[in-house]
Design a protein around this motif. Structure first.
Motif, PDB file in Angstrom:
ATOM      1  N   THR A 128       0.837  -1.205   0.000  1.00 21.41           N
ATOM      2  CA  THR A 128       0.000   0.000   0.000  1.00 21.41           C
ATOM      3  C   THR A 128       0.867   1.247   0.000  1.00 21.41           C
ATOM      4  N   ILE A 174       0.701   4.050  -2.797  1.00 23.74           N
ATOM      5  CA  ILE A 174       0.389   5.439  -2.450  1.00 23.74           C
ATOM      6  C   ILE A 174       1.436   6.363  -3.047  1.00 23.74           C
ATOM      7  N   ILE A 232       0.242  10.450  -3.491  1.00 26.43           N
ATOM      8  CA  ILE A 232      -0.465  10.982  -2.332  1.00 26.43           C
ATOM      9  C   ILE A 232       0.568  11.296  -1.263  1.00 26.43           C
ATOM     10  N   PRO A 233       0.537  12.481  -0.655  1.00 29.42           N
ATOM     11  CA  PRO A 233       1.572  12.824   0.315  1.00 29.42           C
ATOM     12  C   PRO A 233       1.543  11.901   1.530  1.00 29.42           C
ATOM     13  N   VAL A 255      -5.616   7.231  -8.980  1.00 23.39           N
ATOM     14  CA  VAL A 255      -5.912   6.878  -7.589  1.00 23.39           C
ATOM     15  C   VAL A 255      -6.859   5.683  -7.544  1.00 23.39           C
ATOM     16  N   LEU A 279      -5.729   2.223  -5.670  1.00 21.77           N
ATOM     17  CA  LEU A 279      -6.389   1.857  -4.425  1.00 21.77           C
ATOM     18  C   LEU A 279      -7.121   0.524  -4.522  1.00 21.77           C
TER      19      LEU A 279
END
Lengths: 476, 528
Positions: free
Chosen positions: A370, A374, A379-380, A415, A419
């Motif tokens: 994950t 990410i 994604i920060p 995203v 995800l």
């Protein structure tokens, strides 16, 4: 001539040859040391690479150059290969693809990459490209019994041959236009701004196309999903780590040193390559059911994001491409390592459905996976986000607003598919039994380095960005 | 320093929880509760140390990347002070409220919750837009897991929808942030993402509209404004109770907070241009949300749609563009967090017992669970806005402000209050009054001590704000006035420049008149 500046390549070449011989005569037990030996050789090459950091040397009468650029991108390639080799043995064995030749081929391919990155002459560009690629074709077809693997190898080979043709033709045309093969000489006679001879522009375009094959930019990406999916997963990790970065490195060197994109036609073409790669890569990744194939398309999309930096040009943006690739490399090699471990069957690659419930049975593996996804999604606060942020920032600063908007829309799309794996792993229920999953020390090493790297590169980007920018500084 | 503690303390607690063995859920729960209570207690210190009207306080400035001017810069002013307190309070309450409901993967749940708290506090405290964006996105992932893992039947659809909606807005905002930094770089010659520096310059009017739209899109999705609200009912209904509390109580405020903190003061002239659209959407949101809430069969989705309506009020207050409206808007954000949070908690309490939220399954509960019914009534009345409760003060101020600048919108908004009384009371009547129609409901245990302890603080706050809102209002007003001044400055310029624009905008009182007429009003509300 200071030959020690060339020692990283020499070590790789000699190491590869010796491994070939060793493999031929070694016992079964001896063969199990091959990965360790490979790692040692890669590490030694890396140490030698950094020994003279800061010097600039032109070797073999202007054929090969040793500079910061070579050290930076060479390190990326070595790091990626190191991580990919480190977990390879159990994974290859499981897929019935553990052969001794693999390790010698890795070394030869890395030799090709380092040669490519250090090329100062068009001949070396071509030579490096071929030395890099030929082992890759064999590696893709490593699972001899599997149709998919053989198909992957054949497809990769055919497309690669095309690419070499384009590249060679382009080199010939550039030679015709400039009368030289030395990159430095080309840089001197190449007109900045207007006044391109159409011969030179055509040659440059063909070279860009040839390299676009290697970095899998749309519309020259067709081979990548099949090659990535068909190859044994440990090999796929190597594909993502090595050739793509070496291809980008030489593209950056040629574009920022020899050619300039000030010609609007060429700029528009690379602009299109970037936009198409992001869009096609992301939208096709949406439709995949295999995690590996999804990552292959995501690799295409990431080539697009990195090309944005190339379109922008200039020390900072070109340096940022290096930083971007570092983030991509850590996350994608890490992700492939997890996939290689989770894979059960030899023939079918890991699908999203196979991940169901893995969050319960293998929480550690899925959590790091994950993290990598990410980072890839941007994604920060991990590396992928910071890299994307800086690239967007550069592009906006130079007025490429539409390209950034396309990139932003693509990030939204991405995203969704990134995800999907966590959704299946954590939110859907699957088999509760823990299938035979072996966690080797090499795998732990790969994952720890990749995960820590992803976080550190993201949290303190300044050092890495300076390193990357200083590597391209002297081209400008 | 205190803000840094507030931001990172939840992460520390999360790390400690990660070390506790997973087969000891009670220890994990206690550690999480202790951690969040400490966080809340520390955050109340802000209330005492806060100096009214002094701009950003407790600031920390630490440059993270000097080439870009990106840094860890935090501070609190009147706008964020109470939102931070609301966050720490609601997080502690939600953690406590999850003790019974969460039995699976307890460890991951509380870790996600604590990371979420870090993100929320960071978002409210960031005065650097890069840090703001990082914290903004940091909230997304824990919420994604909270809904996706511990949610209801349809949780995966809901969590996807939530994530995709949110990230769609935020990526355009990211582009706009960078673009604005670029403009500031051109004007000021330095790269910086420091909000206080940005505020010293004004963005060229030609660029403002698109940048405002990009920011407003992200915030409007979070608020959520009609027609971007469709993720909200799904997310609310599917989320676990505590997730809904935080979602309604805090995350929705991120949107309105973003308008107040960034979109309006940075792009005042674009805000004025877009104001009619926002106003119309806000009014539609108020009425549409209320009408849809009225026909809901599920209590939780009724509360979810009531949020759409209430947040419409908050936006209406922002459109009023005067101190009264702004103050009401910010106060109503806090009120909504308290009241709706409490409503979700109550719905969760009854759901844990009966495993249904359908209004039709209940009836006559007042006889069975009197204490629960009384709590529910207090909270419900606060949500409707009964005088004496917090909801009244907020809605009254909003409408007062809105009447001055947009009388028609204010009248329509008032209809929203009537409708709110309608859907809430109707629901209350069907659930609590009459005879017990469903035999399953004859033996429900009333609220336990833990559940009462969770709700008592919220009920106290409901009455405290309702009776004596002055301490809050006097602290938030100076910060709000700064925002209004920025907008008014633009209005003055535009008025002198363009006469024809003046005639279309003459519904706004001129700034000079505005302050005159606003002053006695505010003094009447809160004697100094």
């Amino acid at each position: 001539m200071n030959l020690s500046l060339f020692s990283p390549q020499i070590v790789l070449g000699i190491g590869g040859t010796l491994l070939f011989l060793f493999e031929a005569f070694a016992s079964e037990r001896g063969r199990s040391f091959l990965p360790t030996l490979t790692l040692l050789i890669l590490a030694l090459s890396g140490v030698l690479m950094w020994k003279s950091y800061g010097e600039i040397g032109v070797l073999f009468s202007g054929m090969v150059v040793y500079d910061r650029f070579f050290v930076f991108f060479g390190t990326l390639v070595l790091l990626g290969s190191f991580l990919a080799v480190s977990f390879s043995r159990p994974s290859l064995q499981q897929q019935d693809a553990f052969r001794g030749e693999y390790y010698a081929l890795v070394l030869f391919s890395v030799l090709g990459m380092t040669l490519l990155i250090s090329a100062a002459n068009m001949i070396i560009v071509f030579l490096g490209m071929e030395i890099m690629s030929l082992p890759l074709y064999i590696m893709a077809a490593m699972r001899r019994g599997s149709e998919r693997s053989v198909e992957a190898g054949a497809k990769y080979f055919l497309m690669g041959a095309f690419a070499s043709g384009f590249l060679l033709y382009g080199i010939a045309l550039v030679y015709g236009a400039t009368g030289t093969l030395s990159i430095e000489e080309i840089a001197r006679v190449w007109p900045r701004g207007a006044g391109f001879s159409s011969l030179g522009v055509a040659g440059m375009l063909l070279i860009v196309i040839g390299l676009a094959f290697k970095i899998a930019a749309v519309p020259f990406h067709m081979w990548e999903p099949d090659a990535y999916e068909g190859a044994p997963t440990a090999v796929t990790a190597f594909f993502a780590a090595g050739p793509k970065i070496a291809g980008f490195a030489i593209l950056l060197r040629l574009v920022s040193w020899a050619f300039s994109f000030s010609d609007p036609v060429i700029l528009r073409i690379v602009w299109m390559l970037a936009a198409l790669s992001m869009t096609v890569g992301n939208f096709l990744a949406l439709t995949q059911s295999s995690v590996k194939r999804m990552l292959a398309y995501s690799g295409i999309a990431h080539a697009g994001y990195a090309l944005v930096g190339l379109v922008v040009g200039g020390t900072v943006a070109i340096g940022l491409v290096g930083y971007y690739l570092l983030g991509y490399l850590l996350a994608s090699v890490g992700a492939f390592a997890v996939i290689a471990t989770l894979e059960k069957s030899q023939e079918r690659s890991l699908s999203f459905a196979d991940c169901a419930g893995k969050g319960k049975t293998n929480p550690g593996l899925t959590l790091v996976l994950t993290l990598f996804l990410i980072s890839l999604a941007g994604i920060p606060p991990v590396a992928g986000f910071v890299a994307k942020f800086y690239i967007f920032e550069q592009a906006l600063q130079h007025g490429f607003v539409w390209l950034v908007i396309i990139a932003a829309v693509n990030s939204i799309v991405s995203v969704y598919y990134y995800l999907r794996t966590p959704v299946y792993a954590f939110m859907k229920t699957g088999e509760e039994t823990n299938p035979d999953i072996r966690i080797s020390a090499g795998l732990v090493f790969t994952l720890v380095v990749a995960a820590l790297g992803t976080i550190i590169v993201g949290i303190s980007p300044e050092y890495f960005i300076k390193l990357a920018s200083s590597s391209v500084m002297w081209f400008f | 320093m205190i803000i840094t503690f507030l931001i990172f303390w939840p992460l520390v607690v999360a790390a400690i929880i990660a070390l506790i063995r997973g087969d000891r859920p009670d220890h994990i729960r206690q550690a999480a509760l202790a951690g969040t209570i400490i966080e809340f207690v520390v955050s109340t210190y802000l209330l005492f140390a806060f100096k009214t009207g002094a701009g950003y306080q407790f600031t920390v400035r630490w440059l993270w990347s000097d080439t870009l001017g990106v840094g860890y810069q935090v501070g609190i002013d009147g706008i964020s002070l109470f939102l931070v307190l609301l966050t720490t309070l609601l997080t502690a309450i939600s953690v406590w409220a999850s003790f019974g409901a969460i039995q699976e993967r307890v460890k991951g749940y509380f870790i996600a919750f604590l990371v979420l708290e870090t993100g929320m506090i960071g978002t409210f405290c960031a005065t650097d837009l890069f840090l703001f964006y990082v914290c903004w996105e940091l909230m997304l992932l824990p919420m994604y897991f909270l809904i996706g893992i511990w949610g209801g039947v349809n949780r995966i659809y809901a969590t996807y929808k939530f994530v995709i909606y949110t990230i769609t807005g935020s990526l355009f905002m990211l582009v706009a942030i960078i673009y604005t930094a670029n403009i500031i770089h051109k004007i000021a010659g330095v790269w910086t993402f420091d909000l206080t520096v940005w505020m010293q310059y004004s963005i060229p009017t030609a660029n403002q509209l698109w940048l405002f739209i990009a920011f407003a899109l992200a915030f409007a999705i979070k608020v959520p404004m009609f027609p971007l609200h469709t993720w909200l009912p799904d997310a609310h209904v599917q989320a676990p109770t505590a997730g809904s509390v935080i979602l309604a109580g805090v995350l929705l405020k991120m949107g309105t907070y973003g308008f107040l903190r960034f979109a309006i003061p940075l792009f005042p002239s674009a805000f004025l241009d877009a104001l009619p659209v926002i106003l119309v959407l806000a009014v539609i949101g108020i009425i549409y949300g209320a009408l849809v809430a009225m026909v809901q069969k599920d209590i939780k989705s009724l509360v979810a749609y009531s949020s759409v309506s209430h947040l419409g009020f908050v936006m209406l207050g922002l459109c009023a563009l005067n101190t009264v409206g702004f103050a009401g808007s910010l106060l109503q954000q806090i009120n909504h967090g308290i009241s709706t949070g409490a409503l979700f908690l109550l719905v969760g309490i009854i759901y844990e017992r009966q495993h249904t939220r359908l209004i039709a399954d209940y009836g006559g509960l007042f006889k069975v669970v009197p204490v629960f019914s009384i709590y529910f009534m207090i909270v419900m009345l606060s949500s409707i806005g009964l005088p004496g409760t917090n909801g009244f003060v907020g809605e009254f101020l909003i409408l007062l402000g809105a009447f001055r600048s947009h009388p028609v919108a204010a009248v329509l908004g008032t209809a929203g209050i009537v409708l709110a009384a309608g859907y809430m009371l109707w629901m209350y009547q069907r659930v609590f009054f009459g005879q017990v129609t469903n035999p399953k409901n004859e033996n429900i245990t009333d609220m336990t001590l833990r559940e009462r302890a969770i709700l008592v603080p919220l009920v106290i706050i409901i009455f405290a704000i309702g009776i004596y809102p002055k301490p809050i209002l006097e602290r938030i007003e100076p910060a709000l006035n700064r925002v209004i001044d920025r907008v008014n400055a633009v209005q003055v310029v535009e008025k002198t420049k363009q006469d024809e624009l003046l005639s279309t905008r003459n519904t706004y009182p001129p700034p000079a008149m505005e302050t005159k007429s606003a002053d006695p009003e505010t003094e009447e509300e809160q004697p100094r």
